[in-house]
Design a protein around this motif. Structure first.
Motif, PDB file in Angstrom:
ATOM      1  N   PHE A 113       0.685  -1.283   0.057  1.00  0.00           N
ATOM      2  CA  PHE A 113       0.023   0.065  -0.035  1.00  0.00           C
ATOM      3  C   PHE A 113       0.845   1.294  -0.048  1.00  0.00           C
ATOM      4  O   PHE A 113       1.878   1.405   0.784  1.00  0.00           O
ATOM      5  N   PHE A 114       0.788   2.072  -0.882  1.00  0.00           N
ATOM      6  CA  PHE A 114       1.316   3.257  -1.137  1.00  0.00           C
ATOM      7  C   PHE A 114       0.449   4.605  -0.886  1.00  0.00           C
ATOM      8  O   PHE A 114      -0.704   4.311  -1.082  1.00  0.00           O
ATOM      9  N   GLY A 115       0.690   5.479   0.087  1.00  0.00           N
ATOM     10  CA  GLY A 115      -0.080   6.510   0.148  1.00  0.00           C
ATOM     11  C   GLY A 115      -0.427   7.068   1.636  1.00  0.00           C
ATOM     12  O   GLY A 115      -1.162   8.049   1.811  1.00  0.00           O
ATOM     13  N   VAL A 116       0.226   6.328   2.566  1.00  0.00           N
ATOM     14  CA  VAL A 116       0.037   6.901   4.235  1.00  0.00           C
ATOM     15  C   VAL A 116       1.092   7.971   4.163  1.00  0.00           C
ATOM     16  O   VAL A 116       2.298   7.931   3.350  1.00  0.00           O
ATOM     17  N   ASP A 117       0.704   9.001   4.697  1.00  0.00           N
ATOM     18  CA  ASP A 117       1.611  10.211   4.833  1.00  0.00           C
ATOM     19  C   ASP A 117       1.975  10.366   6.356  1.00  0.00           C
ATOM     20  O   ASP A 117       1.315   9.618   7.117  1.00  0.00           O
ATOM     21  N   ASN A 118       2.783  11.252   6.680  1.00  0.00           N
ATOM     22  CA  ASN A 118       3.215  11.364   8.183  1.00  0.00           C
ATOM     23  C   ASN A 118       1.756  11.924   8.935  1.00  0.00           C
ATOM     24  O   ASN A 118       1.802  11.153  10.180  1.00  0.00           O
ATOM     25  N   SER A 119       0.824  12.422   8.164  1.00  0.00           N
ATOM     26  CA  SER A 119      -0.288  13.096   9.083  1.00  0.00           C
ATOM     27  C   SER A 119      -0.965  11.673   9.477  1.00  0.00           C
ATOM     28  O   SER A 119      -1.969  11.777  10.389  1.00  0.00           O
ATOM     29  N   PHE A 120      -1.203  10.656   8.617  1.00  0.00           N
ATOM     30  CA  PHE A 120      -1.989   9.492   8.978  1.00  0.00           C
ATOM     31  C   PHE A 120      -1.195   8.557   9.569  1.00  0.00           C
ATOM     32  O   PHE A 120      -1.668   7.361   9.743  1.00  0.00           O
ATOM     33  N   LEU A 121       0.091   8.372   9.678  1.00  0.00           N
ATOM     34  CA  LEU A 121       0.736   7.434   9.921  1.00  0.00           C
ATOM     35  C   LEU A 121       0.638   6.542  11.058  1.00  0.00           C
ATOM     36  O   LEU A 121       0.446   5.284  11.248  1.00  0.00           O
ATOM     37  N   SER A 122       0.277   7.392  12.147  1.00  0.00           N
ATOM     38  CA  SER A 122       0.166   6.632  13.350  1.00  0.00           C
ATOM     39  C   SER A 122      -1.376   5.992  13.539  1.00  0.00           C
ATOM     40  O   SER A 122      -1.370   4.731  13.917  1.00  0.00           O
ATOM     41  N   ARG A 123      -2.185   6.394  12.758  1.00  0.00           N
ATOM     42  CA  ARG A 123      -3.362   5.805  12.500  1.00  0.00           C
ATOM     43  C   ARG A 123      -3.199   4.302  11.855  1.00  0.00           C
ATOM     44  O   ARG A 123      -3.612   3.405  12.078  1.00  0.00           O
ATOM     45  N   ALA A 124      -2.370   4.391  10.762  1.00  0.00           N
ATOM     46  CA  ALA A 124      -2.017   3.192   9.971  1.00  0.00           C
ATOM     47  C   ALA A 124      -1.352   2.033  10.841  1.00  0.00           C
ATOM     48  O   ALA A 124      -1.453   0.977  11.012  1.00  0.00           O
ATOM     49  N   GLU A 125      -0.271   2.913  11.811  1.00  0.00           N
ATOM     50  CA  GLU A 125       0.454   1.769  12.698  1.00  0.00           C
ATOM     51  C   GLU A 125      -0.616   1.227  13.742  1.00  0.00           C
ATOM     52  O   GLU A 125      -0.308   0.055  13.761  1.00  0.00           O
ATOM     53  N   LYS A 126      -1.566   1.750  14.234  1.00  0.00           N
ATOM     54  CA  LYS A 126      -2.196   1.386  15.111  1.00  0.00           C
ATOM     55  C   LYS A 126      -3.208   0.434  14.698  1.00  0.00           C
ATOM     56  O   LYS A 126      -3.404  -0.537  15.218  1.00  0.00           O
ATOM     57  N   ALA A 127      -3.733   0.512  13.535  1.00  0.00           N
ATOM     58  CA  ALA A 127      -4.584  -0.391  12.883  1.00  0.00           C
ATOM     59  C   ALA A 127      -3.662  -1.767  12.620  1.00  0.00           C
ATOM     60  O   ALA A 127      -4.202  -2.753  12.335  1.00  0.00           O
ATOM     61  N   GLY A 128      -2.278  -1.633  12.477  1.00  0.00           N
ATOM     62  CA  GLY A 128      -1.657  -2.718  12.102  1.00  0.00           C
ATOM     63  C   GLY A 128      -2.148  -3.386  10.928  1.00  0.00           C
ATOM     64  O   GLY A 128      -1.977  -4.655  10.506  1.00  0.00           O
ATOM     65  N   ILE A 129      -1.849  -2.664   9.802  1.00  0.00           N
ATOM     66  CA  ILE A 129      -2.018  -3.103   8.382  1.00  0.00           C
ATOM     67  C   ILE A 129      -0.805  -3.519   7.715  1.00  0.00           C
ATOM     68  O   ILE A 129      -0.914  -4.205   6.594  1.00  0.00           O
ATOM     69  N   PHE A 130       0.348  -2.857   8.430  1.00  0.00           N
ATOM     70  CA  PHE A 130       1.614  -3.246   7.688  1.00  0.00           C
ATOM     71  C   PHE A 130       2.497  -4.541   8.318  1.00  0.00           C
ATOM     72  O   PHE A 130       2.257  -4.713   9.438  1.00  0.00           O
ATOM     73  N   THR A 131       3.287  -4.912   7.633  1.00  0.00           N
ATOM     74  CA  THR A 131       4.147  -6.070   8.376  1.00  0.00           C
ATOM     75  C   THR A 131       5.603  -5.217   7.865  1.00  0.00           C
ATOM     76  O   THR A 131       5.825  -4.671   6.937  1.00  0.00           O
ATOM     77  N   PRO A 132       6.543  -5.538   9.031  1.00  0.00           N
ATOM     78  CA  PRO A 132       7.774  -4.627   8.853  1.00  0.00           C
ATOM     79  C   PRO A 132       8.581  -5.318   7.534  1.00  0.00           C
ATOM     80  O   PRO A 132       8.781  -6.494   7.441  1.00  0.00           O
ATOM     81  N   TYR A 133       9.352  -4.359   7.178  1.00  0.00           N
ATOM     82  CA  TYR A 133      10.346  -4.812   6.020  1.00  0.00           C
ATOM     83  C   TYR A 133      11.263  -3.654   5.813  1.00  0.00           C
ATOM     84  O   TYR A 133      11.086  -2.531   5.503  1.00  0.00           O
ATOM     85  N   VAL A 134      12.440  -4.162   5.681  1.00  0.00           N
ATOM     86  CA  VAL A 134      13.620  -3.263   5.689  1.00  0.00           C
ATOM     87  C   VAL A 134      14.028  -3.272   4.106  1.00  0.00           C
ATOM     88  O   VAL A 134      14.744  -4.439   3.712  1.00  0.00           O
ATOM     89  N   ALA A 135      13.685  -2.016   3.523  1.00  0.00           N
ATOM     90  CA  ALA A 135      14.052  -2.173   1.987  1.00  0.00           C
ATOM     91  C   ALA A 135      15.445  -2.129   1.549  1.00  0.00           C
ATOM     92  O   ALA A 135      16.423  -1.474   2.371  1.00  0.00           O
ATOM     93  N   LYS A 136      15.604  -3.073   0.542  1.00  0.00           N
ATOM     94  CA  LYS A 136      17.177  -2.566  -0.086  1.00  0.00           C
ATOM     95  C   LYS A 136      17.308  -1.221  -0.665  1.00  0.00           C
ATOM     96  O   LYS A 136      16.275  -0.639  -1.182  1.00  0.00           O
ATOM     97  N   GLY A 137      18.486  -0.529   0.038  1.00  0.00           N
ATOM     98  CA  GLY A 137      18.631   0.871  -0.480  1.00  0.00           C
ATOM     99  C   GLY A 137      18.100   1.743   0.552  1.00  0.00           C
ATOM    100  O   GLY A 137      17.982   2.964   0.308  1.00  0.00           O
ATOM    101  N   LEU A 138      17.542   1.342   1.697  1.00  0.00           N
ATOM    102  CA  LEU A 138      17.025   2.347   2.643  1.00  0.00           C
ATOM    103  C   LEU A 138      17.986   3.126   3.178  1.00  0.00           C
ATOM    104  O   LEU A 138      18.054   4.304   3.726  1.00  0.00           O
ATOM    105  N   SER A 139      19.292   2.691   3.211  1.00  0.00           N
ATOM    106  CA  SER A 139      20.398   3.389   3.542  1.00  0.00           C
ATOM    107  C   SER A 139      20.566   4.615   2.817  1.00  0.00           C
ATOM    108  O   SER A 139      21.115   5.536   3.350  1.00  0.00           O
ATOM    109  N   ASN A 140      20.118   4.669   1.711  1.00  0.00           N
ATOM    110  CA  ASN A 140      20.190   5.869   0.610  1.00  0.00           C
ATOM    111  C   ASN A 140      19.217   6.959   1.296  1.00  0.00           C
ATOM    112  O   ASN A 140      19.162   8.150   0.524  1.00  0.00           O
ATOM    113  N   ILE A 141      18.176   6.647   1.985  1.00  0.00           N
ATOM    114  CA  ILE A 141      17.306   7.501   2.483  1.00  0.00           C
ATOM    115  C   ILE A 141      17.427   8.214   3.621  1.00  0.00           C
ATOM    116  O   ILE A 141      17.813   7.471   4.608  1.00  0.00           O
TER     117      ILE A 141
END
Ligand SMILES: Nc1ncnc2c1ncn2[C@@H]1O[C@H](COP(=O)(O)OP(=O)(O)OP(=O)(O)O)[C@@H](O)[C@H]1O
Ligand SMILES: Nc1ncnc2c1ncn2[C@@H]1O[C@H](COP(=O)(O)OP(=O)(O)OP(=O)(O)O)[C@@H](O)[C@H]1O
Ligand SMILES: [Mg+2]
Ligand SMILES: [Mg+2]
Lengths: 338, 541, 339, 339
Positions: free
Chosen positions: A74-102
């Protein structure tokens, strides 16, 4: 109907196949060449499921379908809704390749349930021609906007229904602090601001600097609006007709994440890797009118030439926003609309 | 023995009627009642136990009470204005023969497919500011076609003989209209009124864009509670309130349609049209054309004007894959047409079955069941789009109805909205068919199915085509109706327009206007083409 | 007084009324007869203002009616297919015209009830018009057109679907009504009895043209064209010649009016103007015989054509009979008149 | 063979057909006459299966039709109000029944054209039915019902709005059709000429009951009830008594059939059974006189009631005339028969 081979047991190195489905809201876009590149590199077919509603209602749909998601990422959560998304538990953690460049400043979730893809700024834009014609100084600060000289010149979006509206409210809160923002809005109201429900009404029909030639020279929009006004115009003007009040900018970061219960988790991960990679990141500005999060991504010239990038954008912690968002909106409604 | 046999015969025709009624009942149960029921159920039984405390909160809140009252009020006033403008328009477009009539008949439907933003831009260009008045005018603008088509569909077939009788007996034109024509049109007018009322009652885009943020209705409130706040509890209560109100409105309209379904002498539409005769007739025609030009023409002109700020570059631009699109926006035309064909087919089958079931049921007993079916087919207009959309998400998530991400869900959603139109346009015409014609066919050896094919179908065919044109337009324009349904990566034209509008920049805006213009032309052409269709060996009626 | 002058009415280019001139003086009753499709209904519709004339004028009391809309003409018209209002009950139908003339509701109802009673429909006031028999519907239509007492009353087949006894009663009543109220009336009928009983003047229409017009008895006894003769029941028409002032046909000499041309002529005789004689001029074979209430109509095929003869007793098929003529019953016509 | 047995048909509880028993043997033509609203159309509709009987049975060739739906009965019915299909042209209407009987489109059309020609409507094939004159519509309806050659043909007022000449022609044609195809037919008419010309048997219906039934000549000459007599034109009805085997009325003695009861009786006489005599039994004053084509109908008010007398010459209003009876023309009826 959708997806999947080897979903559960897939490991990083294995070549995936099938379809990966990205759930998103309407402003997601990718150019066909870049999409093809992803499909060629991974052997996956990318399918988009988009919703015409704004970021908030799309997120709510994803929350409603938790456990039986419509897609894999799912793409499209921004920082204003991030906590709602986290609270709802819709995502599973994943460390993206290339995260280090961000840069870390965009990595707002320490558990890496979401990966930052782009950022932008919601700012007040102004119509250069209007202020030049009226020999009026362009307003610079929040305080300026409450001055009689700018009475009846600003159009803003309703934070209850529009995401730039909400982000601008957050900007005033970040700037004026807890009770102060309410006083500020009372003064804004007294200065005859106009409130509309969505961005395109505000920008396309009320704002004087767009093709709509409306009556308002000031509008809540994006830092990318000035370059956007120039795209497609020949010959390129020396300056965009629209300018940005950089002191009013609030930073918005958009994330992607792997959905809990995804059928094609491997594919979802590959997609996220791809979205953090150079080709996709370079495609972002002209597709979505935002800035790529990956450092060192080249920007198109319209962006470098016409955008006024704020030195420091305003921000608020995501959990803070999550805690107070509804309350702030209610208070705002009482102050500005009742 | 005799009685028994007669009863048997009755049973078989009753079985046929029940089979006919089963089509709409099943369709609406699956695609409307189930998803809506599921979402309301989540709201009022959050943890499995019934929680109706929300009712008190809602009714204790004076703000919400005001919203309920205002929703009724604006819908009623909008309906009155629309009828006042639309009935003369229906007359002109069904009874006068003049050049450009069929084009005009198609053009009046165009507002249905125009994005609200375009309309609001036009209204603002006209100097109408966001206000209550703007809402009422916009509702009239959007719904003018409903009245023109629903009422005109019957009017075109009304025999002029009784009107002539009234004239000979000394009734002037107005008197004749009020005393003879109006009673004959009553079912169609009541049908149009109920559709318009429900549309205004649940109108969304118009209220948001033209009402400004200070005005809200039940529909916008349900939207806010559901989509923005995910407060299903309050949303469910509001939905129930809305449902009750809508059912009450449907009940009133059923009463207004009248119980007596008098057979009227129907004539071929081509026989009832006449060139306007006399200066009064010409003046009346001119006045109506002026209303249409002002009401319908202005927004269209504004739209076209804004699509060509620098020549036709916006149109050519649509052929290239723009930012934010995976295919050229113009390709959305084909997607839209494909969906529209499917949606129209579904709406005609389901709505047609409902109309025929209702027409037959109302002639004998079983009025209770008929009334329930009658209300059921109107319901799609009275339920929030967001409720339906979110309901789809949580219900169609398992086989065999794992439709959430299937393209079929979109035409189905369009068909839901179109079904009430099909029923309301076709039913008055079927009910007006003189039963003696069916008897004559039976005497000549036609078995019931054949009677239907030879009598009901061809006579209702024109009305069905009018309804089909409408269904097609609804699907092409689909915007407000199915905003909340997720869609796979195919883009319809209105979605393309919305996307273009959602992007900053002057060129995006003129491209959006160009796409809107294309949508408008497409709509007008489709409707004209559909209405030119002739069913084989039925001829023109 | 109604005056119709060279009226022509066309339906999509084809004339239904070709060229009709006609006057209906105040207080007189004119009856129009003619074959099916001859333009009778169209003529009435044009007078009522429901069909625009292609050419010609319609005047009432010397005022041209061209610009006067139907409802201002104050003419009554009973439609051939009744055109009852399906949404009103019987009383509502009949009271309609009365209410239009600004009568109070009570008066209108009282007069409507009266009109209903006069056509024998007391007690039918609140019936639905769709639930009436054919004849009942026709009577409602009649009552509706008569009730407002229009200045010109036009009736299109007012009694067509009524039985003889009722029709005769209504003919008498209509006759009394016409006389007592000095009503001006124009009506169409297929029943010649009715026409001749009610009318001051009879007009025979044929293909949109006036074939003959005049006093009923005159028309009945002396049709002037072969078409009119056949139409009026002179079913036996044969060739004749005038030689030396005497008109002769195959059945013998016939008294001729002085003005008839000499040379080729035609003679028309009704079935009851012929009889079976022991030694008639012509003999033939019986080819048909049908019962006609008070007589038998016997068809006798002879070398001069087949004759229809009224006989008191049925004739056996194939029998050979002679036909004789009652000279006083024969009418002399010009040859090759139209048709 | 059609057999109707104690049939009763009600509309919302009120009987339109009260109790009718009737047989129509194969190849015969039965004609139903009766006043407006007497249940004639309802009877035909019930036979066609369009109205469910309240009680009684309808049988065809000994098979009860109760469970047989209309379209399986293969009966033809021409509706009184035609019920033409407005969405089909003339040819489409007439060909309809033929198409239903699985005839090929070409054959259906050819036979429809034939049927149209037989009612004089050649060239009308592609006209719209709403743009026909009343008589033309009626002929289309007639052609439509005849074209498929149903095993039972029912006609409700088939010739009601046609002029006399055309009607006579069609009566002859129908007669020939009935005879040649040995068609079984049941038809309703208001025109007694038609009834007596076409029928093998006549049924007089009155208030849903059979008033009299029989051979046409028999019925015409010898009505058995006062109602039947009046209905058949015996407009003069007066009291009589049988004394010593001789029946006497105010106009003198009348020959009586042997079976008539003694005591109070009624005598019925047609207008042409009376004449104006120099010294008749009764004298009265002329109160009305109307022209009736071949005679005048003079109404003479006497102390014994008002008489209708056929006279050859018109009588002056107010003149005093005596009335005499042609005893052979009088019919003796039981007193206080219904009505
Ligand atoms: N649908 C109906 N509902 C109620 N009553 C009806 C209906 N149709 C006919 N009637 C009544 O039943 C009676 C018989 O009607 P029917 O049509 O059989 O008469 P009819 O003999 O054909 O008369 P006419 O010669 O006038 O056509 C009439 O009194 C009529 O009013
Ligand atoms: N609306 C119409 N459109 C076209 N032709 C018509 C229309 N009405 C009548 N006609 C034709 O005009 C001619 C005259 O019709 P009209 O109704 O005046 O005849 P009519 O004398 O009243 O006949 P009838 O005795 O059969 O009622 C007919 O040939 C008919 O077919
Ligand atoms: Mg006519
Ligand atoms: Mg009848």
């Amino acid at each position: 109907s959708s997806s999947s081979s080897g979903s559960a047991t897939a490991s990083q190195g294995k070549k995936a196949s099938g379809t990966v489905t990205l759930v998103t809201h309407d402003s997601f876009a990718v150019s066909p060449g870049v999409k093809a590149e992803f499909e060629r590199d991974t052997g996956l077919k990318l399918r988009l499921i988009s919703n015409i509603g704004d970021a908030g209602s799309t997120l709510n749909q994803v929350i409603l379908t938790k456990g039986k998601p419509l897609g894999d990422a799912f793409f499209g959560v921004d920082n204003s809704f991030l906590s709602r998304a986290e609270k709802a538990g819709i995502f599973t953690p994943y460390v993206a390749k290339g995260l280090s460049n961000i840069p870390l400043e965009y990595q707002l979730d320490p558990q890496h349930r979401v990966t930052p893809v782009d950022y932008g700024d919601v700012c007040i834009n102004y119509d250069r021609k209007y202020f030049a014609d009226h020999h009026l100084a362009v307003p610079r600060t929040f305080a300026d906007l409450t001055k009689p000289a700018y009475k009846g010149q600003l159009v803003v979006e309703n934070p209850a229904t529009s995401s730039p509206g909400l982000l601008f409210l957050l900007a005033t809160i970040a700037h004026s602090g807890a009770p102060g923002w309410q006083r500020y809005w009372k003064r804004l109201r007294a200065n005859n601001i106009k409130v509309v429900d969505d961005w395109s009404t505000a920008y396309d029909s009320d704002f004087s600097g767009s093709s709509g030639k409306g009556p308002y020279p000031l509008v809540v929009s994006y830092a990318s609006s000035p370059p956007a006004e120039v795209v497609g115009k020949t010959p390129e003007p020396a300056q965009s007709p629209v300018g940005t009040m950089t002191a009013t900018c609030f930073r918005q970061v958009e994330f992607v994440g792997v959905l809990e219960g995804a059928k094609n988790r491997v594919g979802a991960k590959k997609l996220i890797d791809f979205m953090a990679s150079e080709p996709f990141q370079a495609d972002v500005p002209l597709q979505m009118y935002v800035w790529p999060t990956r450092t060192g991504t080249p920007l198109p010239t319209v962006f470098t030439k016409y955008a006024d990038v704020p030195a420091h954008s305003l921000t608020l912690p995501a959990h803070e926003i999550g805690k107070h968002r509804d309350q702030w909106i209610r208070q705002w409604t009482n102050i500005v609309l009742r | 023995m005799d009685k028994h046999r007669v009863a048997l015969r009755g049973a078989s025709t009753a079985a046929r009627r029940i089979a006919l009624a089963a089509v709409p009942v099943a369709f609406l149960a699956v695609f409307l009642l189930w998803p809506v029921g599921a979402i309301i159920d989540r709201g009022i039984r959050p943890g499995g136990a019934l929680d109706l405390s929300g009712f008190r909160d809602v009714f204790d809140d004076p703000g919400l009470r005001h919203i309920v009252w205002f929703t009724f009020w604006q819908a009623a006033v909008s309906t009155a204005i629309t009828l006042a403008l639309g009935i003369p328009g229906a007359y002109v477009l069904s009874r006068y023969r003049f050049r450009g009539r069929s084009l005009l008949r198609a053009l009046v439907v165009v507002p249905f497919v125009l994005p609200t933003i375009v309309v609001s831009a036009a209204f603002i260009a006209l100097g109408v500011q966001e206000s209550l008045l703007a809402i009422l005018l916009a509702h009239a603008f959007f719904n003018y076609a409903v009245v023109v088509r629903t009422v005109g569909g019957l009017w075109a077939h009304l025999d002029t003989r009784t009107e002539e009788a009234a004239r000979v007996l000394g009734a002037g034109r107005v008197r004749t209209f009020l005393t003879v024509t109006l009673p004959a049109l009553r079912p169609a007018i009541a049908a149009a009124a109920s559709i318009v009322f429900l549309f205004c009652f649940t109108s969304f885009g118009v209220i948001l864009v033209l009402g400004g943020p200070r005005i809200s209705t039940l529909e916008t409130e349900i939207y806010r509670q559901t989509a923005d706040l995910l407060n299903l509890r309050t949303a469910a209560i509001l939905s129930l309130v809305q449902l009750a109100a809508v059912l009450a409105a449907i009940g009133v309209s059923g009463w207004a349609r009248g119980r007596r379904d008098a057979a009227l002498g129907l004539r071929s539409a081509s026989e009832t049209g006449r060139a306007p005769r006399g200066w009064q007739a010409r003046a009346f025609l001119a006045a109506n054309l002026a209303v249409m030009a002002a009401l319908l023409g202005t927004p269209i002109v504004v739209m076209i004007a804004r699509s060509v700020p620098h020549g036709f570059s916006a149109y050519t631009q649509l052929r290239t894959t723009a930012r934010g699109f995976t295919e050229p926006p113009i390709d959305a035309v084909w997607t839209s047409l494909r969906y529209a064909v499917v949606a129209t087919a579904i709406a005609l089958v389901v709505g047609g079955a409902a109309a025929f079931a209702l027409a037959h049921a109302s002639r004998r007993r079983r009025r209770g069941a008929a009334r329930a079916l009658d209300a059921l087919v109107m319901l799609p207009l009275g339920v929030s789009a967001v409720t339906v959309g979110f309901g789809f998400l949580i219900t169609f998530d398992r086989a065999p109805l794992d439709l959430r991400t299937s393209w079929l869900i979109i035409p189905i959603a369009h068909a839901l909205v179109a079904i009430p139109f099909v029923v309301r346009i076709v039913l008055p015409v079927i009910q007006a068919i003189d039963p003696r014609l069916r008897e004559a066919a039976a005497v000549l050896g036609a078995k019931p199915r054949r009677v239907w094919r030879e009598i009901d179908l061809p006579i209702a065919a024109r009305a069905a085509l009018i309804a089909a044109g409408f269904a097609f337009a609804i699907s092409l324009g689909e915007f407000g109706a199915t905003l909340f349904i997720v869609r796979p990566d195919t883009t319809t034209l209105p979605v393309a327009i919305y996307r273009l509008l959602g992007r900053p920049g002057a060129t995006s805006f003129s491209e959006a206007m160009a796409a809107s213009t294309i949508l408008m032309v497409l709509t007008a052409l489709s409707i004209m083409a559909i209405e030119r269709l002739r069913i084989r060996d039925v001829g023109e009626f | 007084m109604l005056e119709i002058d060279h009226l022509r009415v066309e339906y999509s280019g084809k004339p239904a009324v070709a060229d009709v001139s006609l006057a209906v003086p105040d207080g007189t009753v004119v009856c129009i007869v003619g074959p099916s499709g001859s333009g009778k209904s169209t003529l009435l519709r044009a007078v009522a203002g429901l069909e625009p004339p292609t050419s010609g004028t319609i005047r009432w009391d010397d005022r041209d009616l061209a610009g006067v809309p139907t409802h201002r003409r104050r003419f009554g018209l009973m439609f051939q297919d009744h055109a009852l209002f399906p949404h009103r009950d019987v009383l509502g139908n009949v009271a309609f015209g009365l209410r239009m003339s600004r009568l109070s509701a009570g008066d209108a109802e009282a007069r409507a009830r009266e009109a209903l009673a006069s056509v024998g429909l007391e007690g039918f006031e609140h019936r639905k018009v769709r639930e009436l028999s054919g004849g009942e519907q026709q009577r409602v239509a009649l009552a509706r057109s008569i009730a407002p007492k229009p200045r010109l009353l036009m009736l299109d087949e007012p009694l067509g679907s009524l039985d003889r006894a009722l029709r005769e009663r209504l003919v008498v009543d209509l006759h009394a009504l016409f006389r007592s109220t000095a009503i001006t009336a124009l009506f169409v009928t297929h029943d010649q009895d009715e026409a001749f009983a009610l009318a001051d003047s009879v007009v025979i229409l044929h293909r949109g043209l006036v074939e003959q017009e005049g006093d009923p008895q005159q028309v009945w006894r002396r049709p002037r064209t072969e078409f009119a003769a056949r139409f009026l029941g002179f079913s036996n028409v044969l060739d004749a010649r005038r030689v030396d002032g005497v008109v002769r046909c195959a059945l013998g000499p016939v008294p001729a009016p002085d003005d008839s041309a000499s040379g080729a002529l035609r003679v028309a005789i009704r079935p009851d103007g012929l009889r079976v004689a022991d030694a008639g001029n012509i003999t033939g074979e019986v080819v048909g015989c049908t019962f006609r209430r008070d007589h038998f109509l016997t068809r006798i095929a002879t070398p001069h054509g087949t004759f229809e003869v009224a006989t008191a007793e049925p004739a056996a098929m194939g029998a050979h009979l002679s036909v004789a003529l009652d000279p006083a019953a024969a009418v002399v016509l010009p040859a090759h008149a139209d048709r």
